[in-house]
Design an enzyme around this catalytic site. Sequence first.
Site, mmCIF file in Angstrom:
data_model
loop_
_atom_site.group_PDB
_atom_site.id
_atom_site.type_symbol
_atom_site.label_atom_id
_atom_site.label_comp_id
_atom_site.label_asym_id
_atom_site.label_seq_id
_atom_site.Cartn_x
_atom_site.Cartn_y
_atom_site.Cartn_z
ATOM 1 N N LYS A 1 34.419 51.682 52.960
ATOM 2 C CA LYS A 1 34.400 53.087 52.549
ATOM 3 C C LYS A 1 33.436 53.240 51.382
ATOM 4 O O LYS A 1 33.627 52.644 50.317
ATOM 5 C CB LYS A 1 35.828 53.491 52.166
ATOM 6 C CG LYS A 1 35.958 54.893 51.715
ATOM 7 C CD LYS A 1 36.891 55.672 52.598
ATOM 8 C CE LYS A 1 36.894 57.083 52.098
ATOM 9 N NZ LYS A 1 37.305 58.110 52.789
ATOM 10 N N PHE B 1 41.315 53.638 38.242
ATOM 11 C CA PHE B 1 40.198 53.075 39.005
ATOM 12 C C PHE B 1 40.412 53.193 40.505
ATOM 13 O O PHE B 1 39.475 53.094 41.285
ATOM 14 C CB PHE B 1 39.884 51.638 38.571
ATOM 15 C CG PHE B 1 40.718 50.567 39.209
ATOM 16 C CD1 PHE B 1 40.307 49.960 40.383
ATOM 17 C CD2 PHE B 1 41.914 50.154 38.638
ATOM 18 C CE1 PHE B 1 41.063 48.956 40.979
ATOM 19 C CE2 PHE B 1 42.673 49.158 39.210
ATOM 20 C CZ PHE B 1 42.249 48.560 40.398
ATOM 21 N N CYS C 1 38.991 43.315 37.922
ATOM 22 C CA CYS C 1 38.640 42.024 38.532
ATOM 23 C C CYS C 1 37.251 41.929 39.157
ATOM 24 O O CYS C 1 36.547 40.958 38.908
ATOM 25 C CB CYS C 1 39.681 41.661 39.584
ATOM 26 S SG CYS C 1 41.292 41.339 38.855
ATOM 27 N N ALA D 1 36.548 35.221 47.217
ATOM 28 C CA ALA D 1 37.209 36.335 47.906
ATOM 29 C C ALA D 1 36.853 37.653 47.211
ATOM 30 O O ALA D 1 36.474 38.637 47.863
ATOM 31 C CB ALA D 1 38.723 36.131 47.920
ATOM 32 N N GLY E 1 51.486 40.981 32.333
ATOM 33 C CA GLY E 1 50.572 42.068 32.689
ATOM 34 C C GLY E 1 50.708 42.481 34.142
ATOM 35 O O GLY E 1 51.781 42.354 34.741
ATOM 36 N N TYR E 2 49.611 42.957 34.720
ATOM 37 C CA TYR E 2 49.601 43.471 36.094
ATOM 38 C C TYR E 2 49.905 42.373 37.110
ATOM 39 O O TYR E 2 50.365 42.654 38.210
ATOM 40 C CB TYR E 2 48.233 44.099 36.408
ATOM 41 C CG TYR E 2 48.070 45.446 35.740
ATOM 42 C CD1 TYR E 2 48.373 46.617 36.421
ATOM 43 C CD2 TYR E 2 47.653 45.541 34.422
ATOM 44 C CE1 TYR E 2 48.250 47.845 35.816
ATOM 45 C CE2 TYR E 2 47.527 46.775 33.796
ATOM 46 C CZ TYR E 2 47.827 47.926 34.501
ATOM 47 O OH TYR E 2 47.721 49.137 33.884
ATOM 48 N N GLU F 1 46.080 34.518 42.399
ATOM 49 C CA GLU F 1 46.832 35.660 42.915
ATOM 50 C C GLU F 1 45.879 36.623 43.615
ATOM 51 O O GLU F 1 44.820 36.932 43.093
ATOM 52 C CB GLU F 1 47.535 36.368 41.736
ATOM 53 C CG GLU F 1 48.400 37.530 42.150
ATOM 54 C CD GLU F 1 49.334 37.171 43.301
ATOM 55 O OE1 GLU F 1 50.207 36.309 43.112
ATOM 56 O OE2 GLU F 1 49.188 37.756 44.402
HETATM 57 P P1 NAI Z 1 46.720 41.821 31.722
HETATM 58 O O1 NAI Z 1 45.733 42.035 30.643
HETATM 59 O O2 NAI Z 1 47.386 43.015 32.353
HETATM 60 O O3 NAI Z 1 47.904 40.867 31.197
HETATM 61 C C1 NAI Z 1 47.704 39.683 30.519
HETATM 62 C C2 NAI Z 1 48.817 39.544 29.489
HETATM 63 O O4 NAI Z 1 48.754 38.238 28.929
HETATM 64 C C3 NAI Z 1 48.714 40.514 28.318
HETATM 65 O O5 NAI Z 1 49.903 41.284 28.249
HETATM 66 C C4 NAI Z 1 48.543 39.621 27.094
HETATM 67 O O6 NAI Z 1 49.204 40.113 25.949
HETATM 68 C C5 NAI Z 1 49.182 38.326 27.569
HETATM 69 N N1 NAI Z 1 48.738 37.140 26.851
HETATM 70 C C6 NAI Z 1 47.472 36.734 26.559
HETATM 71 N N2 NAI Z 1 47.489 35.550 25.922
HETATM 72 C C7 NAI Z 1 48.786 35.180 25.803
HETATM 73 C C8 NAI Z 1 49.450 34.049 25.260
HETATM 74 N N3 NAI Z 1 48.759 33.043 24.730
HETATM 75 N N4 NAI Z 1 50.797 34.014 25.289
HETATM 76 C C9 NAI Z 1 51.505 35.020 25.845
HETATM 77 N N5 NAI Z 1 50.934 36.113 26.400
HETATM 78 C C10 NAI Z 1 49.595 36.185 26.379
HETATM 79 O O7 NAI Z 1 45.989 40.962 32.844
HETATM 80 P P2 NAI Z 1 46.260 40.980 34.419
HETATM 81 O O8 NAI Z 1 45.595 42.148 35.054
HETATM 82 O O9 NAI Z 1 47.700 40.724 34.664
HETATM 83 O O10 NAI Z 1 45.419 39.707 34.871
HETATM 84 C C11 NAI Z 1 45.830 38.377 34.544
HETATM 85 C C12 NAI Z 1 44.970 37.405 35.322
HETATM 86 O O11 NAI Z 1 45.178 37.588 36.735
HETATM 87 C C13 NAI Z 1 43.470 37.587 35.109
HETATM 88 O O12 NAI Z 1 42.866 36.328 35.140
HETATM 89 C C14 NAI Z 1 43.026 38.404 36.311
HETATM 90 O O13 NAI Z 1 41.679 38.184 36.633
HETATM 91 C C15 NAI Z 1 43.940 37.887 37.396
HETATM 92 N N6 NAI Z 1 44.215 38.816 38.476
HETATM 93 C C16 NAI Z 1 44.415 40.148 38.216
HETATM 94 C C17 NAI Z 1 44.686 41.025 39.244
HETATM 95 C C18 NAI Z 1 44.882 42.485 38.984
HETATM 96 O O14 NAI Z 1 44.899 43.247 39.946
HETATM 97 N N7 NAI Z 1 45.056 42.919 37.745
HETATM 98 C C19 NAI Z 1 44.783 40.570 40.644
HETATM 99 C C20 NAI Z 1 44.615 39.141 40.782
HETATM 100 C C21 NAI Z 1 44.323 38.317 39.737
#
Ligand code: NAI
Length: 478
Positions: free
Chosen positions: A266, A337, A275, A222, A12-13, A160
């Site tokens: 801002k 967002f 998040c 944070a 993901g992201y 992260e």
């Molecule tokens: P996301 O939803 O974009 O990506 C998560 C991915 O994990 C999805 O593609 C999903 O299909 C996959 N997934 C879920 N269970 C799985 C499994 N058992 N096996 C394989 N793949 C699996 O989430 P994102 O935004 O990348 O966030 C991930 C974590 O990082 C969260 O805990 C978030 O709070 C944290 N985080 C996110 C930030 C952001 O800006 N998006 C910044 C810092 C931390």
Amino acid sequence: MPIKRICCIGAGYVGGPSCAVIASKCPDVQVTVVDLSEERIRQWNSDHLPLYEPQLDDVVKSCRERNLWFSTDVDKAIIEAELIFICVNTPTKLFGIGKGRAADLKYIESAARRIATVAKSSKIVVEKSTVPVKAAESITNILQANVKPGVKYQVLSNPEFLAEGTAISDLVSPDRVLIGGEKTDQGREAVEALCWIYEHWIPKEQIIVMNTWSSELSKLAANAFLAQRISSINAISAICEATGADVSEVAGAIGTDSRIGSKFLKASVGFGGSCFQKDVLNLVYLCECLNLPEAAAYWQQVVDINDYQRKRFALRIVESLFNTVTDKNITILGFAFKKDTGDTRESAAIYLSKYLLDEEAKIRIYDPKVEKEQMLRELTSPMISDNPDRVSKLVTIYDDVYEAAKGSHALVLCTEWDEFKTLDYKRIYADMLKPAFIFDGRIILDHEALMEIGFHVETIGKRLTRKPVHRPIAPCTQ
Ligand code: NAI
């Protein structure tokens, strides 16, 4: 343990960009990012990546199929890797105990169970997802309960801190990298192995090592502090609107105090993203579980003020448009967002659209990066709409901002995309119904110039006084 292969669970992201940067900075390490979603992996392997981030395309292209791989073969990647990042989503629970506040850890648990099931050799498991304090303990318990002979696990916390929109530069030059681990010989070895990866491009003194629980809590803290700053300045913006003070001037003045600092001050229509709200609510839930109701109530206010800010802005739109928006054409500028991302999770634009749809306004939406299907998915999600037919009847999505504005009663700027600063507002004004309103939810437009054109301008944290219109006085005929 030398690290030759890394597996990242979750493309993901966080998983995609962070592993792309690791692969680009560590050509001696093979990095495989896996996901259950075939569509996501197909996109990572294509020319059209599943998410928009400045510079991401170049980084991925520079190392994909050299030492960066995207795959749905989760088991193979786990078996081959010495170090596994868990980067799966940890959304707010929508049902059951802790509904609406606690983090849903089912994806973390399923990733840990998969590792325990298929691993044939020792692994360092790194929790990069944002989790409640002590989640690493749960991962350890799952792994240890299913351990095979000769296999050993070390679980580290490595939250992260990247921000969407600046993910690549944040990853390349982070303020710090945080690693939490056990203070045992094995724990220290695992921490050293992860440090070795980061030391490929990050100075040693910027890598902070601490105990696992401090590391997990630091991430929640944070995000809570960042969100709290936005809610604080937004609360001040309400006072500004009621008194005639200008929130930008107040922010400028307080930001010069070195103890306060000028960043993240801002005022706006409210924070969004996947998040901030989730992590603050997660902290609130943690406080409640620890029987700390005063601390829980304090952090809950950060989210409540954010809700209040969005509702206040929606109310201001309705009041300005003569207390009714029913059947009026309202053009939403920006649905992401924030700028420089296509991510719409918890975007203020979703809530603004919802409040206006509840009043039966006709919504037109333009965003330079967000796909039409994604906007409709957000607006028809059960949390937002109990009537998807109304969404299809009242919402139109445009890929040309000038077409969207044509015949509108009002423009509502929700995302601070740079291109909105330089639109041809004279042309837009000419094509809008009069009086033409513009609501600047990000305080990025030149309000004086817009008023000069003839717009009625409303913004956050400031009352704009319209210049008197000098109309020629008609000669008296009687
Ligand atoms: P996301 O939803 O974009 O990506 C998560 C991915 O994990 C999805 O593609 C999903 O299909 C996959 N997934 C879920 N269970 C799985 C499994 N058992 N096996 C394989 N793949 C699996 O989430 P994102 O935004 O990348 O966030 C991930 C974590 O990082 C969260 O805990 C978030 O709070 C944290 N985080 C996110 C930030 C952001 O800006 N998006 C910044 C810092 C931390």
